[in-house]
Design a protein around this motif. Sequence first.
Motif, PDB file in Angstrom:
ATOM      1  N   ARG A 139      98.405  36.933 -56.073  1.00 46.94           N
ATOM      2  CA  ARG A 139      97.043  36.396 -55.933  1.00 46.94           C
ATOM      3  C   ARG A 139      96.368  37.066 -54.749  1.00 46.94           C
ATOM      4  O   ARG A 139      96.846  36.972 -53.616  1.00 46.94           O
ATOM      5  N   TRP A 140      95.277  37.737 -55.006  1.00 47.11           N
ATOM      6  CA  TRP A 140      94.557  38.450 -53.947  1.00 47.11           C
ATOM      7  C   TRP A 140      93.896  37.444 -53.002  1.00 47.11           C
ATOM      8  O   TRP A 140      93.247  36.485 -53.443  1.00 47.11           O
ATOM      9  N   LEU A 141      94.046  37.701 -51.699  1.00 49.14           N
ATOM     10  CA  LEU A 141      93.526  36.771 -50.684  1.00 49.14           C
ATOM     11  C   LEU A 141      92.442  37.400 -49.812  1.00 49.14           C
ATOM     12  O   LEU A 141      92.001  36.791 -48.840  1.00 49.14           O
ATOM     13  N   GLY A 142      92.090  38.655 -50.083  1.00 54.72           N
ATOM     14  CA  GLY A 142      91.095  39.336 -49.243  1.00 54.72           C
ATOM     15  C   GLY A 142      91.747  40.513 -48.525  1.00 54.72           C
ATOM     16  O   GLY A 142      92.695  41.130 -49.035  1.00 54.72           O
ATOM     17  N   TRP A 143      91.226  40.820 -47.339  1.00 58.87           N
ATOM     18  CA  TRP A 143      91.702  41.980 -46.580  1.00 58.87           C
ATOM     19  C   TRP A 143      92.322  41.524 -45.268  1.00 58.87           C
ATOM     20  O   TRP A 143      91.873  40.512 -44.690  1.00 58.87           O
ATOM     21  N   ASP A 144      93.328  42.251 -44.779  1.00 57.03           N
ATOM     22  CA  ASP A 144      93.835  41.940 -43.433  1.00 57.03           C
ATOM     23  C   ASP A 144      93.048  42.751 -42.400  1.00 57.03           C
ATOM     24  O   ASP A 144      92.128  43.504 -42.750  1.00 57.03           O
ATOM     25  N   GLU A 145      93.434  42.590 -41.123  1.00 58.46           N
ATOM     26  CA  GLU A 145      92.638  43.237 -40.072  1.00 58.46           C
ATOM     27  C   GLU A 145      92.680  44.758 -40.151  1.00 58.46           C
ATOM     28  O   GLU A 145      91.766  45.447 -39.711  1.00 58.46           O
ATOM     29  N   ALA A 146      93.777  45.263 -40.748  1.00 53.86           N
ATOM     30  CA  ALA A 146      93.899  46.726 -40.888  1.00 53.86           C
ATOM     31  C   ALA A 146      93.177  47.218 -42.143  1.00 53.86           C
ATOM     32  O   ALA A 146      93.241  48.403 -42.461  1.00 53.86           O
ATOM     33  N   GLY A 147      92.527  46.320 -42.871  1.00 53.29           N
ATOM     34  CA  GLY A 147      91.793  46.720 -44.077  1.00 53.29           C
ATOM     35  C   GLY A 147      92.684  46.795 -45.307  1.00 53.29           C
ATOM     36  O   GLY A 147      92.253  47.297 -46.352  1.00 53.29           O
ATOM     37  N   ARG A 148      93.933  46.301 -45.200  1.00 56.64           N
ATOM     38  CA  ARG A 148      94.806  46.331 -46.378  1.00 56.64           C
ATOM     39  C   ARG A 148      94.548  45.092 -47.243  1.00 56.64           C
ATOM     40  O   ARG A 148      94.059  44.070 -46.748  1.00 56.64           O
ATOM     41  N   LEU A 149      94.924  45.215 -48.525  1.00 60.32           N
ATOM     42  CA  LEU A 149      94.719  44.100 -49.457  1.00 60.32           C
ATOM     43  C   LEU A 149      95.833  43.084 -49.273  1.00 60.32           C
ATOM     44  O   LEU A 149      97.017  43.444 -49.278  1.00 60.32           O
ATOM     45  N   ARG A 150      95.427  41.822 -49.098  1.00 61.74           N
ATOM     46  CA  ARG A 150      96.420  40.740 -48.891  1.00 61.74           C
ATOM     47  C   ARG A 150      96.681  40.008 -50.210  1.00 61.74           C
ATOM     48  O   ARG A 150      95.746  39.695 -50.938  1.00 61.74           O
ATOM     49  N   PHE A 151      97.958  39.725 -50.447  1.00 62.97           N
ATOM     50  CA  PHE A 151      98.322  38.998 -51.666  1.00 62.97           C
ATOM     51  C   PHE A 151      99.272  37.858 -51.336  1.00 62.97           C
ATOM     52  O   PHE A 151     100.183  38.024 -50.503  1.00 62.97           O
ATOM     53  N   VAL A 184      84.706  34.512 -54.800  1.00 63.93           N
ATOM     54  CA  VAL A 184      83.301  34.477 -54.345  1.00 63.93           C
ATOM     55  C   VAL A 184      83.250  34.442 -52.812  1.00 63.93           C
ATOM     56  O   VAL A 184      82.571  35.257 -52.174  1.00 63.93           O
ATOM     57  N   SER A 185      84.001  33.519 -52.205  1.00 59.63           N
ATOM     58  CA  SER A 185      83.910  33.401 -50.738  1.00 59.63           C
ATOM     59  C   SER A 185      84.520  34.633 -50.051  1.00 59.63           C
ATOM     60  O   SER A 185      84.067  35.038 -48.975  1.00 59.63           O
ATOM     61  N   LEU A 186      85.535  35.253 -50.686  1.00 62.09           N
ATOM     62  CA  LEU A 186      86.151  36.445 -50.075  1.00 62.09           C
ATOM     63  C   LEU A 186      85.127  37.577 -49.956  1.00 62.09           C
ATOM     64  O   LEU A 186      85.096  38.298 -48.950  1.00 62.09           O
ATOM     65  N   LEU A 187      84.293  37.726 -50.982  1.00 63.85           N
ATOM     66  CA  LEU A 187      83.283  38.789 -50.926  1.00 63.85           C
ATOM     67  C   LEU A 187      82.092  38.379 -50.065  1.00 63.85           C
ATOM     68  O   LEU A 187      81.525  39.208 -49.338  1.00 63.85           O
ATOM     69  N   GLU A 188      81.725  37.102 -50.129  1.00 62.80           N
ATOM     70  CA  GLU A 188      80.598  36.652 -49.288  1.00 62.80           C
ATOM     71  C   GLU A 188      80.927  36.834 -47.807  1.00 62.80           C
ATOM     72  O   GLU A 188      80.060  37.216 -47.016  1.00 62.80           O
ATOM     73  N   GLN A 189      82.196  36.589 -47.443  1.00 57.73           N
ATOM     74  CA  GLN A 189      82.587  36.794 -46.027  1.00 57.73           C
ATOM     75  C   GLN A 189      82.385  38.241 -45.590  1.00 57.73           C
ATOM     76  O   GLN A 189      82.217  38.527 -44.418  1.00 57.73           O
ATOM     77  N   ARG A 190      82.438  39.168 -46.575  1.00 58.03           N
ATOM     78  CA  ARG A 190      82.241  40.583 -46.251  1.00 58.03           C
ATOM     79  C   ARG A 190      80.784  40.999 -46.451  1.00 58.03           C
ATOM     80  O   ARG A 190      80.472  42.185 -46.534  1.00 58.03           O
ATOM     81  N   GLY A 191      79.892  40.025 -46.592  1.00 56.10           N
ATOM     82  CA  GLY A 191      78.460  40.340 -46.652  1.00 56.10           C
ATOM     83  C   GLY A 191      77.946  40.693 -48.031  1.00 56.10           C
ATOM     84  O   GLY A 191      76.800  41.147 -48.166  1.00 56.10           O
ATOM     85  N   MET A 369      80.310  50.578 -57.335  1.00 58.21           N
ATOM     86  CA  MET A 369      80.933  50.437 -56.011  1.00 58.21           C
ATOM     87  C   MET A 369      80.018  49.588 -55.127  1.00 58.21           C
ATOM     88  O   MET A 369      78.792  49.759 -55.153  1.00 58.21           O
ATOM     89  N   ILE A 370      80.624  48.659 -54.376  1.00 60.40           N
ATOM     90  CA  ILE A 370      79.828  47.839 -53.459  1.00 60.40           C
ATOM     91  C   ILE A 370      79.344  48.765 -52.332  1.00 60.40           C
ATOM     92  O   ILE A 370      80.158  49.375 -51.626  1.00 60.40           O
ATOM     93  N   ARG A 371      78.006  48.883 -52.202  1.00 58.15           N
ATOM     94  CA  ARG A 371      77.451  49.861 -51.258  1.00 58.15           C
ATOM     95  C   ARG A 371      77.962  49.645 -49.845  1.00 58.15           C
ATOM     96  O   ARG A 371      78.245  50.592 -49.116  1.00 58.15           O
ATOM     97  N   SER A 372      78.109  48.355 -49.453  1.00 59.06           N
ATOM     98  CA  SER A 372      78.485  48.072 -48.068  1.00 59.06           C
ATOM     99  C   SER A 372      80.003  48.116 -47.859  1.00 59.06           C
ATOM    100  O   SER A 372      80.478  47.981 -46.741  1.00 59.06           O
ATOM    101  N   LEU A 373      80.763  48.269 -48.955  1.00 56.25           N
ATOM    102  CA  LEU A 373      82.227  48.329 -48.849  1.00 56.25           C
ATOM    103  C   LEU A 373      82.726  49.567 -49.608  1.00 56.25           C
ATOM    104  O   LEU A 373      83.233  49.465 -50.724  1.00 56.25           O
ATOM    105  N   PRO A 374      82.584  50.763 -49.008  1.00 55.05           N
ATOM    106  CA  PRO A 374      82.957  51.984 -49.725  1.00 55.05           C
ATOM    107  C   PRO A 374      84.403  51.893 -50.242  1.00 55.05           C
ATOM    108  O   PRO A 374      85.296  51.449 -49.528  1.00 55.05           O
TER     109      PRO A 374
END
Length: 422
Positions: A139-151, A184-191, A369-374
């Motif tokens: 289950r994807w949980l968003g990104w960690d501080e290093a920008g890796r995908l968290r599961f 939804v909230s994972l992407l909203e947190q990233r703007g 591609m999300i413009r603000s998240l290359p």
Amino acid sequence: MAPDIPAASRKIAVIGGGPAGLMAAEAICRDGIRVDLFDAMPSVGRKFLMAGKGGMNITHSEPLLPFLARYGARQAKIRPLLEAFGPEALREWIHGLGIETFVGSSGRVFPQDMKAAPLLRAWLRRLREAGVDFHMRHRWLGWDEAGRLRFATSQGEQSFGFDAVVLALGGGSWAQLGSNGAWVSLLEQRGVTVATLKPTNCGFDAEWSEHFRSRFAGEPLKSVVLSFTDSAGVVHRRQGEFVATANGVEGSLIYAMSAALRDKIAAHGDVLIYLDLMPGKDESQVIKEIAHPRGSRSMASHLQSRLGIKGVKSGLLRELLPAHSFSDPARLGSAIKALPLRLIAPRPLNEAISSAGGVVFEDLDDRLMIRSLPGVFCAGEMLDWEAPTGGYLLTACFASGRVAGLGARAWLESRSSSTNSL
Ligand SMILES: Cc1cc2nc3c(=O)[nH]c(=O)nc-3n(C[C@H](O)[C@H](O)[C@H](O)COP(=O)(O)OP(=O)(O)OC[C@H]3O[C@@H](n4cnc5c(N)ncnc54)[C@H](O)[C@@H]3O)c2cc1C
């Protein structure tokens, strides 16, 4: 699933194994580019299989222009996706999996045996052979501080770095099949701007009496015409079938009008629909039949013998009309031709066939591609579009998955010297 993915071969991740994610994986997985596909569920394609239960309506045979019109306000955004991989290309692709298709009398396209499972089985075999690695129960949980995908995994939380990711996480209906809208909230947190997920192709609540509910819930109303005026003053009118449920109404005729009904309720608090219970006769004919002497027969048996109105249609008249209408042929006749029924709310999102709302196209480039998240691409029902049933949902999911997958590949190739990970 092997939890340790060799760092050297981490390239593109696809998260979500519905039709959009699987199509993205197929588009990416060529020329040695590795794809890791993650899904929260124990197996992929659960909603796709559910869609196949009542007969898998995978696309529609109508020409592209009317086809595109089904996407309403978003047709300009969907157009390039379908031009890249439209209904004809989709059918050829299905044939390439060894599954024949046929066009039903309504113009809808189905696999020969009407089922989703053989298609999914053949497709997964081909994807595995092409080198897609499937990682279930991730289950994807968003990104960690290093920008890796968290599961979240059975072995606890794990993070993996990728050069690009395609998110194909579905909408917010039928959460038990995997797509619960938690992204939804994972992407909203990233703007990222996400239009609120709303039910579409859904049922509606009406205020049935206990008497009507207990006698008629589950009864189909065949061949009626539904009309109503939407928030913009446009009159909608359509013939079809629906079902009276314990809470209100559902079924193909209601689904087909659900977006405009939902929006009218949102704007006005409720919507008045009008049901023509006798589309084959005009009002004067109906009144004439009612005015025919009925002797000692009850009005119910008179309506049944003169007009064939019985069962749930008869129950609806009793439910929605004041008693005195039944002694006035003109009043009863016009009510049979335009019976007002108030709908007060759409059924909850989780019960809907699909979701409206999602990641807005303004935040995406042509390759999704999300413009603000290359490097982060989106596809499928999680994008902000909606369409009626009829194969339009799956067609746009497949098409957007393909565009996002090819986009992720092209993006990776264009920066192959870069070592940054997400
Ligand atoms: C009862 C029913 C009947 C339908 N019939 C038809 C039909 O006949 N024709 C038609 O065109 N359409 C139909 N649809 C709609 C169609 O099935 C969907 O529009 C389509 O499956 C959406 O595809 P998708 O790939 O975008 O998302 P989904 O198919 O929902 O797949 C999303 C995937 O993402 C995974 N996921 C979600 N969140 C996470 C996370 N955080 N981490 C990891 N994985 C995650 C889910 O487990 C799921 O596998 C029907 C839908 C339903 C419910």
